[in-house]
Design a protein around this motif. Sequence first.
Motif, PDB file in Angstrom:
ATOM      1  N   ARG A 143       0.141  10.375  10.596  1.00  0.00           N
ATOM      2  CA  ARG A 143      -0.117  10.337  12.156  1.00  0.00           C
ATOM      3  C   ARG A 143      -1.380  11.282  12.108  1.00  0.00           C
ATOM      4  NH1 ARG A 143       5.629  10.931  12.425  1.00  0.00           N
ATOM      5  NH2 ARG A 143       5.485  13.373  11.954  1.00  0.00           N
ATOM      6  N   THR A 144      -2.409  10.506  12.473  1.00  0.00           N
ATOM      7  CA  THR A 144      -3.853  11.328  12.431  1.00  0.00           C
ATOM      8  C   THR A 144      -4.743  10.682  13.563  1.00  0.00           C
ATOM      9  OG1 THR A 144      -5.805  11.381  11.285  1.00  0.00           O
ATOM     10  CG2 THR A 144      -4.658   9.543  10.718  1.00  0.00           C
ATOM     11  N   PRO A 145      -5.419  11.840  14.022  1.00  0.00           N
ATOM     12  CA  PRO A 145      -6.224  11.616  15.316  1.00  0.00           C
ATOM     13  C   PRO A 145      -7.402  10.595  14.793  1.00  0.00           C
ATOM     14  CG  PRO A 145      -6.446  13.958  14.418  1.00  0.00           C
ATOM     15  CD  PRO A 145      -5.203  13.358  13.744  1.00  0.00           C
ATOM     16  N   ARG A 146      -7.567  10.639  13.389  1.00  0.00           N
ATOM     17  CA  ARG A 146      -8.799   9.691  12.995  1.00  0.00           C
ATOM     18  C   ARG A 146      -8.360   8.383  12.846  1.00  0.00           C
ATOM     19  NH1 ARG A 146      -7.692  13.625   9.723  1.00  0.00           N
ATOM     20  NH2 ARG A 146      -7.302  12.147   8.055  1.00  0.00           N
ATOM     21  N   SER A 147      -7.178   7.933  13.233  1.00  0.00           N
ATOM     22  CA  SER A 147      -6.674   6.583  12.846  1.00  0.00           C
ATOM     23  C   SER A 147      -7.588   5.541  13.937  1.00  0.00           C
ATOM     24  CB  SER A 147      -5.392   6.446  13.518  1.00  0.00           C
ATOM     25  OG  SER A 147      -4.748   5.258  13.500  1.00  0.00           O
ATOM     26  N   VAL A 148      -7.832   4.457  13.402  1.00  0.00           N
ATOM     27  CA  VAL A 148      -8.624   3.403  14.056  1.00  0.00           C
ATOM     28  C   VAL A 148      -7.590   2.496  14.800  1.00  0.00           C
ATOM     29  CG1 VAL A 148     -10.436   3.234  12.559  1.00  0.00           C
ATOM     30  CG2 VAL A 148      -8.690   1.777  12.254  1.00  0.00           C
TER      31      VAL A 148
ATOM     32  N   GLU B 107       1.048  -1.176   0.071  1.00  0.00           N
ATOM     33  CA  GLU B 107       0.031  -0.061  -0.094  1.00  0.00           C
ATOM     34  C   GLU B 107       1.012   1.311   0.058  1.00  0.00           C
ATOM     35  OE1 GLU B 107      -2.588   1.549  -0.617  1.00  0.00           O
ATOM     36  OE2 GLU B 107      -3.967   0.932   0.845  1.00  0.00           O
ATOM     37  N   ASP B 108       0.421   2.304  -0.717  1.00  0.00           N
ATOM     38  CA  ASP B 108       1.128   3.672  -0.634  1.00  0.00           C
ATOM     39  C   ASP B 108       1.111   4.366   0.699  1.00  0.00           C
ATOM     40  OD1 ASP B 108      -1.262   4.463  -1.033  1.00  0.00           O
ATOM     41  OD2 ASP B 108      -1.119   5.960  -2.404  1.00  0.00           O
ATOM     42  N   ILE B 109      -0.104   4.476   1.257  1.00  0.00           N
ATOM     43  CA  ILE B 109      -0.198   5.063   2.569  1.00  0.00           C
ATOM     44  C   ILE B 109      -1.463   4.576   3.448  1.00  0.00           C
ATOM     45  CG2 ILE B 109      -1.899   7.239   1.316  1.00  0.00           C
ATOM     46  CD1 ILE B 109      -0.396   8.966   3.347  1.00  0.00           C
ATOM     47  N   ILE B 110      -1.374   4.539   4.461  1.00  0.00           N
ATOM     48  CA  ILE B 110      -2.191   4.239   5.531  1.00  0.00           C
ATOM     49  C   ILE B 110      -2.698   5.552   6.003  1.00  0.00           C
ATOM     50  CG2 ILE B 110      -2.721   2.796   7.553  1.00  0.00           C
ATOM     51  CD1 ILE B 110      -1.964   0.853   5.400  1.00  0.00           C
ATOM     52  N   ASP B 111      -3.974   5.853   6.104  1.00  0.00           N
ATOM     53  CA  ASP B 111      -4.559   6.923   6.644  1.00  0.00           C
ATOM     54  C   ASP B 111      -5.231   6.713   7.968  1.00  0.00           C
ATOM     55  OD1 ASP B 111      -5.619   9.415   7.309  1.00  0.00           O
ATOM     56  OD2 ASP B 111      -6.062   9.987   5.069  1.00  0.00           O
ATOM     57  N   THR B 112      -6.335   6.611   7.908  1.00  0.00           N
ATOM     58  CA  THR B 112      -7.175   5.847   9.334  1.00  0.00           C
ATOM     59  C   THR B 112      -6.948   4.458   9.618  1.00  0.00           C
ATOM     60  OG1 THR B 112      -9.246   5.320   8.203  1.00  0.00           O
ATOM     61  CG2 THR B 112      -9.257   7.639   8.920  1.00  0.00           C
ATOM     62  N   GLY B 113      -6.813   3.842   8.647  1.00  0.00           N
ATOM     63  CA  GLY B 113      -6.483   2.229   8.563  1.00  0.00           C
ATOM     64  C   GLY B 113      -7.855   1.469   8.454  1.00  0.00           C
ATOM     65  N   LYS B 114      -9.047   2.281   8.388  1.00  0.00           N
ATOM     66  CA  LYS B 114     -10.180   1.660   8.191  1.00  0.00           C
ATOM     67  C   LYS B 114     -10.148   0.726   6.947  1.00  0.00           C
ATOM     68  CE  LYS B 114     -13.574   4.525   9.754  1.00  0.00           C
ATOM     69  NZ  LYS B 114     -14.522   5.420   9.902  1.00  0.00           N
ATOM     70  N   THR B 115      -9.873   1.160   5.781  1.00  0.00           N
ATOM     71  CA  THR B 115      -9.934   0.395   4.490  1.00  0.00           C
ATOM     72  C   THR B 115      -9.108  -0.818   4.769  1.00  0.00           C
ATOM     73  OG1 THR B 115     -10.098   2.512   3.247  1.00  0.00           O
ATOM     74  CG2 THR B 115      -9.572   0.671   2.086  1.00  0.00           C
ATOM     75  N   MET B 116      -8.080  -0.734   5.520  1.00  0.00           N
ATOM     76  CA  MET B 116      -6.782  -1.982   5.556  1.00  0.00           C
ATOM     77  C   MET B 116      -7.759  -2.891   6.399  1.00  0.00           C
ATOM     78  SD  MET B 116      -4.457  -3.461   4.223  1.00  0.00           S
ATOM     79  CE  MET B 116      -3.840  -2.060   3.166  1.00  0.00           C
ATOM     80  N   LYS B 117      -8.351  -2.595   7.690  1.00  0.00           N
ATOM     81  CA  LYS B 117      -8.982  -3.323   8.326  1.00  0.00           C
ATOM     82  C   LYS B 117      -9.985  -4.165   7.785  1.00  0.00           C
ATOM     83  CE  LYS B 117      -9.036  -2.823  12.917  1.00  0.00           C
ATOM     84  NZ  LYS B 117      -9.243  -2.327  14.384  1.00  0.00           N
ATOM     85  N   THR B 118     -10.692  -3.505   6.936  1.00  0.00           N
ATOM     86  CA  THR B 118     -11.907  -4.302   6.265  1.00  0.00           C
ATOM     87  C   THR B 118     -11.269  -5.104   5.088  1.00  0.00           C
ATOM     88  OG1 THR B 118     -12.833  -2.096   6.416  1.00  0.00           O
ATOM     89  CG2 THR B 118     -14.039  -3.837   5.080  1.00  0.00           C
TER      90      THR B 118
ATOM     91  N   VAL C 211       6.892  -0.476   7.738  1.00  0.00           N
ATOM     92  CA  VAL C 211       6.424   1.026   7.656  1.00  0.00           C
ATOM     93  C   VAL C 211       7.632   1.581   6.861  1.00  0.00           C
ATOM     94  CG1 VAL C 211       5.597   3.244   8.561  1.00  0.00           C
ATOM     95  CG2 VAL C 211       4.636   1.070   9.535  1.00  0.00           C
ATOM     96  N   GLY C 212       7.417   2.351   5.836  1.00  0.00           N
ATOM     97  CA  GLY C 212       8.702   2.991   5.210  1.00  0.00           C
ATOM     98  C   GLY C 212       8.829   4.298   6.043  1.00  0.00           C
ATOM     99  N   PHE C 213       7.597   5.198   6.207  1.00  0.00           N
ATOM    100  CA  PHE C 213       8.145   6.530   6.833  1.00  0.00           C
ATOM    101  C   PHE C 213       6.839   6.729   7.572  1.00  0.00           C
ATOM    102  CE2 PHE C 213      10.931   6.545   3.124  1.00  0.00           C
ATOM    103  CZ  PHE C 213      12.193   6.746   3.756  1.00  0.00           C
ATOM    104  N   GLU C 214       6.847   7.521   8.648  1.00  0.00           N
ATOM    105  CA  GLU C 214       5.543   8.356   8.985  1.00  0.00           C
ATOM    106  C   GLU C 214       5.512   9.717   8.485  1.00  0.00           C
ATOM    107  OE1 GLU C 214       4.406   8.069  12.829  1.00  0.00           O
ATOM    108  OE2 GLU C 214       4.742   5.907  12.968  1.00  0.00           O
ATOM    109  N   VAL C 215       4.478  10.178   8.389  1.00  0.00           N
ATOM    110  CA  VAL C 215       4.038  11.392   7.643  1.00  0.00           C
ATOM    111  C   VAL C 215       3.030  12.199   8.476  1.00  0.00           C
ATOM    112  CG1 VAL C 215       4.684  11.069   5.296  1.00  0.00           C
ATOM    113  CG2 VAL C 215       2.350  10.727   6.110  1.00  0.00           C
ATOM    114  N   PRO C 216       3.084  13.488   8.712  1.00  0.00           N
ATOM    115  CA  PRO C 216       2.173  14.135   9.437  1.00  0.00           C
ATOM    116  C   PRO C 216       0.887  14.151   8.864  1.00  0.00           C
ATOM    117  CG  PRO C 216       3.713  15.620   8.230  1.00  0.00           C
ATOM    118  CD  PRO C 216       4.438  14.441   8.139  1.00  0.00           C
TER     119      PRO C 216
END
Length: 180
Positions: free
Chosen positions: A129-134, A96-107, A141-146
């Motif tokens: 790094r987001t407050p919306r993360s599940v 995957e290129d980017i994990i945002d909230t993680g919701k899609t990946m969990k599904t 992980v390659g890198f963490e991004v804001p």
Amino acid sequence: HYISISRTERLAREIMQDMGGHHIVALCVLKGGYKFFADLLDYIKALNRNSDKSIPMTVDFIRLKSYCNDQSTGDIKVIGGDDLSTLTGKNVLIVEDIIDTGKTMKTLLALLKGYNPKMVKVVSLLVKRTPRSVGYRPDYVGFEVPDKFVVGYALDYNEYFRDLNHICVISETGKEKYKA
């Protein structure tokens, strides 16, 4: 910053240590994942060539669509890709290129579980790094991004900027200029 070659190579090594004992199906999540996928696979193939036993490896591509625009209900539709039953008994590497909230990946992971793969691991070039993360974290992980909108290296903003060789944050001006 330019994608550090050494980082991708290191990810490839870790993946091969964990998964290299058995047929691997590398599953690229489109569209954003394709450049990272290609680079990562080059390293995995090189490691494979230089090892005493070569692991069979196949590739597949899927696209995921969330049913409700950004506010993913957690329902996703898998578009394209082979019949997922080909994953039964295999080591599956989701790229995957980017994990945002993680919701899609969990599904997606819950969906794949139904096909009884031997092992499933997820590698993501970026994790936001987001407050919306599940609370979901990929295995590699390659890198963490804001918590900003990043583009380049195949990540897009309304299909623009996929061709950049590096990753950058898109400004408000840029968003305005390239908005759909």
